[in-house]
Design a protein around this motif. Structure first.
Motif, PDB file in Angstrom:
ATOM      1  N   ARG A 102      12.387  -1.332   9.392  1.00  0.00           N
ATOM      2  CA  ARG A 102      11.193  -2.099   9.753  1.00  0.00           C
ATOM      3  C   ARG A 102      10.275  -0.836   9.645  1.00  0.00           C
ATOM      4  N   LEU A 103      10.567   0.263  10.143  1.00  0.00           N
ATOM      5  CA  LEU A 103       9.403   1.430  10.221  1.00  0.00           C
ATOM      6  C   LEU A 103       9.057   1.554   8.734  1.00  0.00           C
ATOM      7  N   LYS A 104      10.135   1.484   7.802  1.00  0.00           N
ATOM      8  CA  LYS A 104       9.724   1.806   6.247  1.00  0.00           C
ATOM      9  C   LYS A 104       8.988   0.754   5.711  1.00  0.00           C
ATOM     10  N   GLU A 105       9.122  -0.381   6.192  1.00  0.00           N
ATOM     11  CA  GLU A 105       8.243  -1.524   5.792  1.00  0.00           C
ATOM     12  C   GLU A 105       6.964  -1.496   6.308  1.00  0.00           C
ATOM     13  N   PHE A 106       6.917  -1.019   7.445  1.00  0.00           N
ATOM     14  CA  PHE A 106       5.535  -0.725   7.830  1.00  0.00           C
ATOM     15  C   PHE A 106       4.621   0.277   7.420  1.00  0.00           C
ATOM     16  N   ALA A 107       5.283   1.597   6.887  1.00  0.00           N
ATOM     17  CA  ALA A 107       4.851   2.712   6.292  1.00  0.00           C
ATOM     18  C   ALA A 107       4.306   2.162   4.851  1.00  0.00           C
ATOM     19  N   ASP A 108       5.261   1.422   4.333  1.00  0.00           N
ATOM     20  CA  ASP A 108       4.614   0.886   2.874  1.00  0.00           C
ATOM     21  C   ASP A 108       3.451   0.002   3.108  1.00  0.00           C
TER      22      ASP A 108
END
Length: 686
Positions: A373-379
């Protein structure tokens, strides 16, 4: 102020963070990671009164200084929440009048949240003292850009002594004498007449049979109480922070609170957006969410903030929802931006490991190990930051409006009209039909809406309590060339929630070109609706049997029941415009057909072949020749193919070769989107 206003109009991402919940050794790592993931804004403080003032008059801000300084060093702006939503135990023990007395007589207990009566003088005294110190301390801090007042207002229906006294004062200012109040409310019924002001007390929980005028006024009184509760906080901040913006995070629609009235004192409205992740909501949730976003934009008639956006599975005092699937966080953040959000703040940075919200998941799980989820948010943040210069200063471009009214919502809650007839659900139906055609619309307050001439179509459902000013405004709109759509249960009551003794739709009869000869509360029974072209549709909830004016065109009749053959839907030329009257609540396919016909007649652009779950929104500056941005969102769990065909000015335009701002390059008019896929296309309207 102007520079700050421009700054908060920047499209950007943020997170909610609670430094008081975490060991200080984590703060810098968190701030560094936030900056690395593209975060621009952090909200803090809205629940932290006990740490800001641990005992009466002893203020401890050093910890908050360190946190805000830290965020500033990493280039993060800060919004501070005033902590009046959670008065500390020492204060509620010393001044129990702060705790609301609920409608059932129970005392709202401390240690939860929202345990504050809006009418408490003690709360105002202590709250103003704290906010004054906060505002003075952070007025010149370079990282602080704005303030959130309290948290998630709602209707308390408090029966506390101060609330009761304030209610009587409110009534005295409105009516002046008990004689007038008794007359306007009609208290002669059931010997309910008041002989002393002290006899008037807030209604109990079991108030179904109470006087409806009394109940509506009690709701109006609460609206004013919240607005006043907010006003003294704004004044305390403004004394020291004239260049900071001020907002509040509204939540959970339908909301009984009159958000337009409360929103007048704010610089920008905000909303806490938690789109439902459950599989059974996948076909309805995105459309309900679209209405919530449009309604938030309508509070100030301008772009807004999302102050809390879903980051993971919600849960705590209820079983947890499903975890958002890959792409979900990104897609629904873009949906908010497409509909006018300038800043999207996700709740929260990390899942709490203490307190009642331990399972209301954040971007990082309890493990503190960054994951999917954090990776998706960063993208997502990277995409938003890249497109921000193009989107700055833009807004949704719409040509239709739906009038929404807190007075109708409350009055129809007080006196339900028919089984299955729900004011907000019906607004959802009209909004959903427009959204599925790609017709953007503003959702604005019925009682204060001006500037209606900006819209080609105004839908005004169930104006049950009809003010003279509202009727005059709508009549002028139609007469000057607008298309007005009215529905059943219009003009039933006057402003004091008393039935009018005149044929319906009352004050709008001349504008509508029809009168209601008789009505039948269909409820959940289903009748048939026959169009002049031979179509047959289902209808339910209500049936107005219409007597059209000689110039009115009957466009649908009832096809069943004892009133088969009678007029059900009419169109009436009025001045330079026209008024449609829907005497019943038709199924969605009929609304789609009707709105398609209106769109073609009024040259309102629409997309005739949007797949289920796909939404489009147009956002731009509005000036001729300027580029606009077409958002295409697949808010479903399935692959979708979207034909970018726009019907406008009587012809079908194939939107081929538009510039893709997310994927790069040119797009084909047949756009393929994976589950929760998003495209933002540069588009130049003619």
């Amino acid at each position: 102020m102007e520079n700050v206003l421009k700054k908060y109009e920047a499209v950007q991402m943020g997170v909610c963070y609670y430094p008081e919940h975490w060991d200080e050794a984590l703060w810098e790592k968190d701030a560094a990671k936030m900056a690395e993931t593209g975060v621009k804004v952090v909200r803090v403080g809205e629940f932290a009164w006990s740490r800001m003032e641990p005992t009466d008059g002893v203020f401890e801000f050093d910890w908050l200084d360190r946190a805000i300084d830290l965020f500033g060093r990493y280039g993060l702006d800060v919004v501070i929440g005033t902590p009046t939503h959670t008065p500390p135990r020492w204060l509620t023990t010393k001044h129990p009048d702060i705790l609301p007395v609920m409608a059932n007589g129970d005392l709202y207990q401390p240690g939860v949240r929202g345990h504050r009566c809006f009418n408490s003088r003690s709360l105002r005294s202590y709250g103003e003292r704290l906010i004054d110190r906060l505002a003075q301390r952070y007025s010149r801090h370079p990282a602080v850009i704005g303030w959130q007042i309290d948290n998630e207002y709602g209707m308390l229906d408090s029966r506390g002594e101060q609330a009761a006294a304030d209610f009587r004062d409110w009534l005295y200012r409105k009516y002046g004498t008990l004689e007038r109040l008794n007359r306007e409310w009609g208290t002669v019924v059931w010997s309910g007449e008041y002989s002393e002001w002290s006899e008037i007390v807030p209604p109990p929980a079991s108030h179904r049979n109470e006087n409806p005028s009394f109940l509506l006024d009690f709701a109006r009184f609460q609206w004013d109480s919240v607005a006043q509760f907010q006003a003294w906080q704004i004044a305390a901040i403004r004394r020291h922070c004239p260049e900071h913006f001020i907002t509040h995070n509204f939540h959970s629609y339908p909301q009984r609170l009159n958000m337009t009235e409360v929103g007048r004192g704010l610089d920008v409205a905000a909303f806490d957006y938690y789109p439902n992740t459950s599989p059974d909501k996948v076909t309805t949730g995105p459309y309900s969410g679209a209405l919530s976003l449009d309604l938030t934009r309508g509070i100030k008639r301008r772009n807004f903030w999302i102050m809390e956006q879903l980051s993971g599975s919600p849960g705590s005092w209820f079983p947890m929802w499903r975890m958002p699937q890959p792409g979900y966080i990104r897609a629904f953040a873009w949906q908010a931006i497409a509909r006018g959000a300038d800043t999207v703040v996700h709740f929260r940075w990390r899942s709490a490991n203490i307190g009642a919200e331990q399972f209301w998941h954040g971007l990082i799980d309890h493990s503190n190990v960054p994951g999917r989820r954090l990776k998706e948010f960063a993208d997502l943040s990277a995409e938003v930051n890249r497109l921000a210069p193009k989107l700055a200063g833009t807004r949704p471009l719409v040509r239709a409006a739906i009038l929404h009214s807190y007075e109708q919502l409350e009055a129809l809650r007080i006196q339900a009209q028919a089984p299955g007839m729900d004011y907000y659900e019906n607004i959802k139906a009209y909004h959903r039909a427009l959204t599925k055609l790609g017709i953007g619309c503003d959702v604005i307050d019925a009682e204060s809406a001006d500037g209606l001439e900006a819209y080609d179509l105004v839908v005004a459902p169930h104006l049950y309590v009809l003010h003279e000013e509202t009727a005059e405004r709508l009549s002028r709109y139609a007469a000057s060339g607008g298309t007005l759509l009215l529905t059943s249960r219009t003009g039933v009551k006057n402003s004091e929630n008393v039935c009018v003794m005149t044929p319906l739709p009352g004050l709008l009869t001349e504008c509508a070109g029809v009168t209601v000869r008789e009505y039948d509360p269909l409820g959940e029974d289903v009748a048939r609706l026959d169009t002049e072209e031979g179509g047959q549709f289902a209808c339910s909830q209500w049936a107005d049997i219409l007597e059209p004016d000689d110039r009115a065109e009957v466009i649908a009749r009832y096809g069943s029941e004892f009133f088969a053959g009678e007029a059900a839907v009419t169109r009436y030329p009025f001045g330079q415009g026209e008024t449609y009257y829907l005497g019943t609540h038709p199924e969605e396919s009929y609304l789609r057909q009707l709105f398609t016909q209106i769109a073609e007649a009024k040259n309102i652009p629409y997309f005739p072949e949007l797949p289920m779950g796909v939404q489009v929104s147009l956002r731009g500056g509005g000036a001729s020749g300027e580029p606009a941005y077409l958002f295409v969102l697949n808010l479903s769990r399935e692959d979708k193919e979207v034909k970018l065909d726009l019907r406008a000015d009587g012809r079908l335009r194939h939107l081929d070769g538009l510039n893709s701002l997310l994927g790069g390059g040119r797009t084909d008019r047949r756009l393929k989107l994976r589950p929760y896929g998003v495209e933002v296309l540069e588009y130049r309207p003619d």
